[in-house]
Motif scaffolding. Structure first.
Motif, PDB file in Angstrom:
ATOM      1  N   GLU A 261       0.550  -0.817  -0.062  1.00 57.75           N
ATOM      2  CA  GLU A 261       0.018  -0.237   0.303  1.00 57.75           C
ATOM      3  C   GLU A 261       0.253   1.340   0.011  1.00 57.75           C
ATOM      4  OE1 GLU A 261      -3.874  -0.262   2.444  1.00 57.75           O
ATOM      5  OE2 GLU A 261      -2.387  -1.577   3.622  1.00 57.75           O
ATOM      6  N   SER A 262       0.803   2.124  -0.748  1.00 58.50           N
ATOM      7  CA  SER A 262       1.037   3.554  -0.567  1.00 58.50           C
ATOM      8  C   SER A 262       0.310   4.536  -0.711  1.00 58.50           C
ATOM      9  CB  SER A 262       1.545   4.145  -2.145  1.00 58.50           C
ATOM     10  OG  SER A 262       2.439   2.496  -3.094  1.00 58.50           O
ATOM     11  N   TRP A 263       0.908   5.261   0.975  1.00 59.83           N
ATOM     12  CA  TRP A 263       0.538   6.581   1.814  1.00 59.83           C
ATOM     13  C   TRP A 263       1.285   8.008   1.323  1.00 59.83           C
ATOM     14  CZ3 TRP A 263      -3.862   4.916   4.929  1.00 59.83           C
ATOM     15  CH2 TRP A 263      -3.991   3.636   4.742  1.00 59.83           C
ATOM     16  N   LEU A 264       0.396   9.287   1.845  1.00 58.49           N
ATOM     17  CA  LEU A 264       1.373  10.435   1.844  1.00 58.49           C
ATOM     18  C   LEU A 264       1.278  10.880   3.123  1.00 58.49           C
ATOM     19  CD1 LEU A 264       0.474  11.669  -1.515  1.00 58.49           C
ATOM     20  CD2 LEU A 264       2.647  10.939  -0.718  1.00 58.49           C
ATOM     21  N   VAL A 265       2.573  10.980   4.032  1.00 58.00           N
ATOM     22  CA  VAL A 265       1.906  10.601   5.636  1.00 58.00           C
ATOM     23  C   VAL A 265       2.201  12.435   5.632  1.00 58.00           C
ATOM     24  CG1 VAL A 265       2.578  10.590   7.592  1.00 58.00           C
ATOM     25  CG2 VAL A 265       3.001   8.644   6.063  1.00 58.00           C
ATOM     26  N   SER A 266       1.475  13.015   6.561  1.00 60.26           N
ATOM     27  CA  SER A 266       1.379  14.834   7.125  1.00 60.26           C
ATOM     28  C   SER A 266       2.576  14.434   7.715  1.00 60.26           C
ATOM     29  CB  SER A 266       0.793  15.160   7.115  1.00 60.26           C
ATOM     30  OG  SER A 266       0.400  16.280   7.840  1.00 60.26           O
ATOM     31  N   LEU A 267       4.052  15.363   7.833  1.00 58.18           N
ATOM     32  CA  LEU A 267       4.796  15.614   8.626  1.00 58.18           C
ATOM     33  C   LEU A 267       4.735  16.613   9.637  1.00 58.18           C
ATOM     34  CD1 LEU A 267       7.632  14.905   6.182  1.00 58.18           C
ATOM     35  CD2 LEU A 267       6.543  13.328   7.007  1.00 58.18           C
ATOM     36  N   ARG A 268       3.947  17.241   9.371  1.00 54.94           N
ATOM     37  CA  ARG A 268       3.009  18.524  10.758  1.00 54.94           C
ATOM     38  C   ARG A 268       2.137  18.191  10.622  1.00 54.94           C
ATOM     39  NH1 ARG A 268       2.467  22.576   7.704  1.00 54.94           N
ATOM     40  NH2 ARG A 268       4.207  23.612   6.263  1.00 54.94           N
ATOM     41  N   ARG A 269       1.018  18.582  11.837  1.00 58.30           N
ATOM     42  CA  ARG A 269       0.328  19.581  11.630  1.00 58.30           C
ATOM     43  C   ARG A 269      -0.071  20.642  10.817  1.00 58.30           C
ATOM     44  NH1 ARG A 269      -2.364  21.928  16.875  1.00 58.30           N
ATOM     45  NH2 ARG A 269      -4.327  22.753  15.635  1.00 58.30           N
ATOM     46  N   GLN A 270      -1.033  20.556  10.044  1.00 55.14           N
ATOM     47  CA  GLN A 270      -0.843  21.460   8.684  1.00 55.14           C
ATOM     48  C   GLN A 270      -2.290  22.042   8.079  1.00 55.14           C
ATOM     49  OE1 GLN A 270       0.298  20.047   5.377  1.00 55.14           O
ATOM     50  NE2 GLN A 270       0.936  17.997   6.187  1.00 55.14           N
ATOM     51  N   ARG A 271      -2.542  22.157   7.721  1.00 47.96           N
ATOM     52  CA  ARG A 271      -3.965  22.844   7.424  1.00 47.96           C
ATOM     53  C   ARG A 271      -3.649  23.341   5.244  1.00 47.96           C
ATOM     54  NH1 ARG A 271      -6.502  27.416  10.323  1.00 47.96           N
ATOM     55  NH2 ARG A 271      -4.748  28.922   9.844  1.00 47.96           N
ATOM     56  N   VAL A 272      -4.495  22.523   4.602  1.00 51.19           N
ATOM     57  CA  VAL A 272      -4.393  23.018   2.965  1.00 51.19           C
ATOM     58  C   VAL A 272      -5.781  22.948   2.622  1.00 51.19           C
ATOM     59  CG1 VAL A 272      -4.227  21.008   1.312  1.00 51.19           C
ATOM     60  CG2 VAL A 272      -2.919  20.608   3.053  1.00 51.19           C
ATOM     61  N   HIS A 273      -6.338  23.941   1.423  1.00 58.27           N
ATOM     62  CA  HIS A 273      -6.738  24.229   1.012  1.00 58.27           C
ATOM     63  C   HIS A 273      -7.075  23.957  -0.187  1.00 58.27           C
ATOM     64  CE1 HIS A 273      -5.475  27.735   3.295  1.00 58.27           C
ATOM     65  NE2 HIS A 273      -6.444  27.717   3.809  1.00 58.27           N
ATOM     66  N   VAL A 274      -8.098  23.276  -0.699  1.00 62.90           N
ATOM     67  CA  VAL A 274      -8.063  22.688  -2.123  1.00 62.90           C
ATOM     68  C   VAL A 274      -9.662  23.181  -2.492  1.00 62.90           C
ATOM     69  CG1 VAL A 274      -8.452  20.625  -3.553  1.00 62.90           C
ATOM     70  CG2 VAL A 274      -7.095  20.368  -1.388  1.00 62.90           C
TER      71      VAL A 274
END
Ligand code: AVJ
Length: 331
Positions: A261-274
């Motif tokens: 399985e492939s994942w993208l792991v968030s390295l810090r607490r963060q906010r993203v706008h999409v």
């Protein structure tokens, strides 16, 4: 069938319009789900298709080399049922069509009227494969299909009578599907085929865990770049602000499916706008991007039985790492 394929070119997932809207809703839905997820279909924009071609050349990524060994050894056997008959090769998820050329060259010797229909969601990859095959075999009829598997299979029903079909589903592309989805796809493939048509399906076999891990997390970081390109694509196409340096590629093994399985792991607490929405990710939170199922020989036999194919041969490479199943659609 071939004329229809050319005429009814589907809207393209790396194009615009309808597909942009689907990309947007897939991404927004995926970010709202838990765990968050992106469908792996969207890896393959122009950059992603090129990155996958680089993966295929990595020393760790054995899949393509194993399959090429099988096809080079067994091309004669795979081509034999089509000797003397007009034939269309349909190539589901063709990519750069690299391995397919081994088969085309053999079929071209024995088949009076050979056509090639590469199917891919990446228009960039299709352009490349069309240019390559036309250069190599100027008289081969090439009908590129920019579509997902289901759309391509629907069009097989409109095939020309008297033309045999060889449908390729190589590279363990099937491994991106959960088992139930894979069975559904193989069933609809079987339904679209007629007596004497064949399918050749590539399955990556379950093997030493370290070999699997290295294949999905290479030293050069090409697989990481391939995975992270999903975020870059969301930024490019959906007005988003993912900070790529705040995510890391992770490959894990799930012994239950079994699958990498492939994942993208968030390295810090963060906010993203999409696309006008805001998402809050925790440190360590992982977005699921892909499964690559691994199979035992018995799983492959079960797929054939459940989808109504007759097994003709199970072709393995010399290390027993990869298998191509040759199946026939009975009468
Ligand atoms: C092209 C779907 C077969 O799952 O092995 C390669 C894609 N992902 N490295 C796979 C992929 C990470 C590949 N397939």
């Amino acid at each position: 069938m071939t004329e229809t394929v050319a005429a009814e070119r589907a809207p393209t997932p790396d194009g615009n319009g309808e597909d942009r809207a689907r990309f947007r809703s897939d991404v927004l839905e995926g970010l709202a789900a838990r765990p968050r997820r992106f469908p792996s279909l969207w890896f393959y924009d122009e950059v992603g298709s090129r990155l996958f071609q680089r993966i295929a050349e990595l020393p760790e990524y054995y899949l393509g080399r194993c399959e090429r060994e099988i096809l080079e050894r067994e091309a004669g056997r795979i081509a034999a049922p089509f000797a003397g008959r007009p034939c269309t090769v349909v190539d589901l998820g063709a990519g750069d069509g690299d391995k397919t050329r081994v088969l085309l060259s053999r079929l071209n010797q024995g088949t009076p009227d050979l056509a090639y229909a590469p199917v891919d969601v990446s228009v960039a990859a299709l352009r490349q494969v069309v240019a390559q095959t036309e250069r190599e075999w100027p008289r081969l009829k090439v009908f590129p299909v920019a579509a997902e598997y289901a759309g391509a299979l629907r069009r097989l029903h409109a095939r020309e009578p008297g033309r045999a079909l060889l449908v390729l589903f190589l590279g363990s592309n099937i491994g991106n599907l959960e088992r139930a989805q894979a069975v559904a796809l193989l069933r609809s493939l079987r339904t679209a085929l007629g007596p004497g048509d064949h399918a050749l399906v590539g399955f990556d076999l379950l093997k030493d865990l370290e070999v699997l891990r290295r294949a999905y997390d290479d030293r050069e970081g090409v697989t990481a770049a391939f995975n992270l390109n999903l975020l870059a694509r969301v930024n490019r196409e959906l007005d988003a602000d993912f900070d790529l340096s705040a995510f890391a590629h992770r490959a894990t093994f799930d012994p239950v499916r079994p699958a990498m399985e492939s994942w993208l792991v968030s390295l810090r607490r963060q906010r993203v706008h999409v696309a006008g929405r805001t998402f809050r990710l925790a440190e360590g939170e992982a977005i699921h991007t892909e499964i690559s199922c691994k199979y035992r020989e018995a799983d492959i036999a079960a797929f054939a039985a459940e989808s109504g194919f007759e097994e003709r041969a199970l072709l393995l490479d010399s290390r027993g790492w990869f298998a191509d199943a040759l199946w026939c659609a009975g009468g």
